[in-house]
Design a protein around this motif. Structure first.
Motif, PDB file in Angstrom:
ATOM      1  N   GLY A 136       0.753  -1.204  -0.060  1.00 13.51           N
ATOM      2  CA  GLY A 136       0.127  -0.020  -0.100  1.00 13.51           C
ATOM      3  C   GLY A 136       0.759   1.201  -0.084  1.00 13.51           C
ATOM      4  N   HIS A 137       1.954   1.276   0.893  1.00 13.54           N
ATOM      5  CA  HIS A 137       2.624   2.646   1.095  1.00 13.54           C
ATOM      6  C   HIS A 137       3.563   2.527  -0.192  1.00 13.54           C
ATOM      7  N   PHE A 138       4.017   1.403  -1.043  1.00  9.90           N
ATOM      8  CA  PHE A 138       4.747   1.349  -1.994  1.00  9.90           C
ATOM      9  C   PHE A 138       4.055   2.079  -3.159  1.00  9.90           C
ATOM     10  N   LEU A 139       2.786   1.637  -3.381  1.00 12.82           N
ATOM     11  CA  LEU A 139       2.221   2.121  -4.367  1.00 12.82           C
ATOM     12  C   LEU A 139       1.780   3.551  -4.440  1.00 12.82           C
ATOM     13  N   ILE A 140       1.588   4.291  -2.990  1.00 14.87           N
ATOM     14  CA  ILE A 140       1.441   5.576  -2.911  1.00 14.87           C
ATOM     15  C   ILE A 140       2.704   6.678  -3.146  1.00 14.87           C
ATOM     16  N   ASN A 141       3.673   5.832  -2.477  1.00 14.66           N
ATOM     17  CA  ASN A 141       4.973   6.538  -2.747  1.00 14.66           C
ATOM     18  C   ASN A 141       5.373   6.534  -4.301  1.00 14.66           C
ATOM     19  N   THR A 142       5.194   5.518  -4.839  1.00 18.19           N
ATOM     20  CA  THR A 142       5.493   5.368  -6.427  1.00 18.19           C
ATOM     21  C   THR A 142       4.878   6.488  -7.114  1.00 18.19           C
ATOM     22  N   ALA A 143       3.285   6.587  -6.847  1.00 13.69           N
ATOM     23  CA  ALA A 143       2.548   7.388  -7.651  1.00 13.69           C
ATOM     24  C   ALA A 143       2.925   8.705  -7.203  1.00 13.69           C
ATOM     25  N   SER A 144       3.384   9.041  -6.137  1.00 15.13           N
ATOM     26  CA  SER A 144       3.652  10.414  -5.750  1.00 15.13           C
ATOM     27  C   SER A 144       5.180  10.724  -6.229  1.00 15.13           C
ATOM     28  N   LEU A 145       5.921   9.785  -6.525  1.00 22.25           N
ATOM     29  CA  LEU A 145       7.171  10.244  -7.143  1.00 22.25           C
ATOM     30  C   LEU A 145       7.198  10.513  -8.581  1.00 22.25           C
ATOM     31  N   LEU A 146       6.303   9.757  -9.083  1.00 22.78           N
ATOM     32  CA  LEU A 146       6.402   9.777 -10.533  1.00 22.78           C
ATOM     33  C   LEU A 146       5.501  11.269 -10.840  1.00 22.78           C
ATOM     34  N   SER A 147       4.549  11.746 -10.071  1.00 19.67           N
ATOM     35  CA  SER A 147       4.087  12.806 -10.360  1.00 19.67           C
ATOM     36  C   SER A 147       4.880  13.892 -10.240  1.00 19.67           C
ATOM     37  N   VAL A 148       5.983  13.912  -9.393  1.00 17.11           N
ATOM     38  CA  VAL A 148       7.064  14.696  -9.459  1.00 17.11           C
ATOM     39  C   VAL A 148       8.023  14.719 -10.479  1.00 17.11           C
ATOM     40  N   LEU A 149       8.367  13.298 -10.654  1.00 17.74           N
ATOM     41  CA  LEU A 149       9.518  13.433 -11.543  1.00 17.74           C
ATOM     42  C   LEU A 149       9.182  13.379 -13.136  1.00 17.74           C
ATOM     43  N   LEU A 150       7.961  13.039 -13.509  1.00 19.80           N
ATOM     44  CA  LEU A 150       7.750  13.074 -14.887  1.00 19.80           C
ATOM     45  C   LEU A 150       7.813  14.660 -15.419  1.00 19.80           C
ATOM     46  N   PRO A 151       7.256  15.546 -14.646  1.00 19.56           N
ATOM     47  CA  PRO A 151       7.236  16.920 -15.076  1.00 19.56           C
ATOM     48  C   PRO A 151       8.689  17.629 -15.319  1.00 19.56           C
ATOM     49  N   LYS A 152       9.565  16.769 -14.726  1.00 14.93           N
ATOM     50  CA  LYS A 152      10.935  17.365 -14.639  1.00 14.93           C
ATOM     51  C   LYS A 152      11.788  16.896 -15.868  1.00 14.93           C
ATOM     52  N   LEU A 153      11.041  16.141 -16.716  1.00 10.86           N
ATOM     53  CA  LEU A 153      11.995  15.455 -17.687  1.00 10.86           C
ATOM     54  C   LEU A 153      12.203  16.550 -18.773  1.00 10.86           C
ATOM     55  N   PRO A 154      13.303  16.724 -19.511  1.00  9.31           N
ATOM     56  CA  PRO A 154      13.387  17.532 -20.594  1.00  9.31           C
ATOM     57  C   PRO A 154      12.126  17.398 -21.570  1.00  9.31           C
ATOM     58  N   GLN A 155      11.678  16.392 -21.823  1.00  9.46           N
ATOM     59  CA  GLN A 155      10.633  16.252 -22.951  1.00  9.46           C
ATOM     60  C   GLN A 155       9.605  16.890 -22.621  1.00  9.46           C
ATOM     61  N   PHE A 156       9.258  17.317 -21.271  1.00  7.37           N
ATOM     62  CA  PHE A 156       8.039  17.995 -20.979  1.00  7.37           C
ATOM     63  C   PHE A 156       8.410  19.689 -20.650  1.00  7.37           C
ATOM     64  N   HIS A 157       9.533  20.044 -21.199  1.00  6.46           N
ATOM     65  CA  HIS A 157       9.638  21.457 -20.832  1.00  6.46           C
ATOM     66  C   HIS A 157       8.602  22.266 -21.686  1.00  6.46           C
ATOM     67  N   GLY A 158       7.904  23.108 -21.046  1.00  6.21           N
ATOM     68  CA  GLY A 158       6.937  23.797 -21.895  1.00  6.21           C
ATOM     69  C   GLY A 158       5.763  23.061 -22.293  1.00  6.21           C
ATOM     70  N   VAL A 159       5.525  21.783 -22.240  1.00  6.32           N
ATOM     71  CA  VAL A 159       4.234  21.010 -22.371  1.00  6.32           C
ATOM     72  C   VAL A 159       3.255  20.987 -21.207  1.00  6.32           C
ATOM     73  N   ARG A 160       2.165  21.215 -21.860  1.00  4.18           N
ATOM     74  CA  ARG A 160       1.024  21.219 -20.877  1.00  4.18           C
ATOM     75  C   ARG A 160      -0.091  20.442 -21.368  1.00  4.18           C
ATOM     76  N   LEU A 161       0.003  19.262 -20.479  1.00  4.66           N
ATOM     77  CA  LEU A 161      -0.774  18.329 -20.728  1.00  4.66           C
ATOM     78  C   LEU A 161      -2.369  18.583 -20.652  1.00  4.66           C
ATOM     79  N   PHE A 162      -3.129  17.938 -21.884  1.00  4.49           N
ATOM     80  CA  PHE A 162      -4.518  18.294 -21.839  1.00  4.49           C
ATOM     81  C   PHE A 162      -4.894  19.753 -21.704  1.00  4.49           C
ATOM     82  N   GLY A 163      -4.197  20.779 -21.984  1.00  4.35           N
ATOM     83  CA  GLY A 163      -4.479  22.178 -21.959  1.00  4.35           C
ATOM     84  C   GLY A 163      -4.270  22.431 -20.550  1.00  4.35           C
ATOM     85  N   LEU A 164      -4.132  21.817 -19.564  1.00  2.00           N
ATOM     86  CA  LEU A 164      -4.080  22.271 -18.114  1.00  2.00           C
ATOM     87  C   LEU A 164      -2.869  23.264 -17.910  1.00  2.00           C
ATOM     88  N   ASN A 165      -3.205  24.225 -17.083  1.00  2.00           N
ATOM     89  CA  ASN A 165      -2.117  25.314 -16.607  1.00  2.00           C
ATOM     90  C   ASN A 165      -1.596  26.188 -17.864  1.00  2.00           C
TER      91      ASN A 165
END
Length: 153
Positions: free
Chosen positions: A122-151
Motif C-alpha cells: 500500500g505504501h509502496f504504491l502511494i509513494n511510487t505514484a507520488s514520485l512519478l507525479s514529481v519526476l515526470l514533469p521534470k523530464l526535458p521532454q516535458f519542458h513547456g508542455v501542458r498536458l490536456f491544456g491544463l495550466n
C-alpha cells in the motif's frame, strides 16, 4: 542607500536555487517536516515516512510545476509569465546542478521511505505514484508542455 534601484537580473527567479544555503535549507525543512510528523503520537513510522514523502512531493509539485510567472517586477517584458518555476530555473538550461539536486532529492526520499515502510504494498504504491507525479514533469521532454491544456494560461 539606493532606494528604488532595480535588481541586476533579468529574472531573479532563475537564480534563486543557486544562492548560498538554499540546498541546506531545503534538506533541513524536509527534516523538520518529518520530525513534526513523528511527534504526532498516533502515527506509525510507516505512515510518517509516507506522509513526509507525499507532502514533500505535493508541495514541490505545486511550487515548481504549477505556479507560473515571477513574484518580481522583471524587465523581460513578460516572457516568464507563462513559464513555471521549473522552466525558469537557470534560464531553462537542462541538467544544471540545481535541476539535478531537485530531481535527485525526491528519489532519495522515496528510497528512504520505501526502506522504512518495509516495502509494504500500500505504501509502496502511494509513494511510487507520488514520485512519478514529481519526476515526470521534470523530464526535458516535458519542458513547456501542458498536458490536456491544463495550466496553459
Amino acid at each position: 542607500m539606493n532606494v528604488g534601484v532595480a535588481h541586476s537580473e533579468v529574472n531573479p527567479n532563475t537564480r534563486v536555487l543557486n544562492s548560498r544555503g538554499i540546498w541546506l535549507a531545503y534538506v533541513i525543512s524536509v527534516g523538520v517536516l518529518h520530525l513534526i510528523l513523528l511527534s504526532i503520537p498516533f502515527f506509525s513510522i510507516s505512515v510518517v515516512w509516507t506522509l513526509t514523502n507525499v507532502i514533500h512531493n505535493l508541495v514541490m509539485y505545486l511550487l515548481l510545476h504549477t505556479v507560473k510567472g515571477t513574484p518580481f517586477e522583471t524587465p523581460d517584458q513578460g516572457k516568464a509569465r507563462l513559464l513555471t518555476h521549473w522552466e525558469q530555473i537557470d534560464y531553462g538550461t537542462q541538467c544544471t546542478s540545481s535541476r539535478k539536486f531537485l530531481s535527485i532529492s525526491p528519489v532519495v526520499l522515496y528510497l528512504l521511505t520505501s526502506f522504512y515502510t518495509k516495502y509494504d504494498h500500500g505504501h509502496f504504491l502511494i509513494n511510487t505514484a507520488s514520485l512519478l507525479s514529481v519526476l515526470l514533469p521534470k523530464l526535458p521532454q516535458f519542458h513547456g508542455v501542458r498536458l490536456f491544456g491544463l495550466n496553459k494560461y
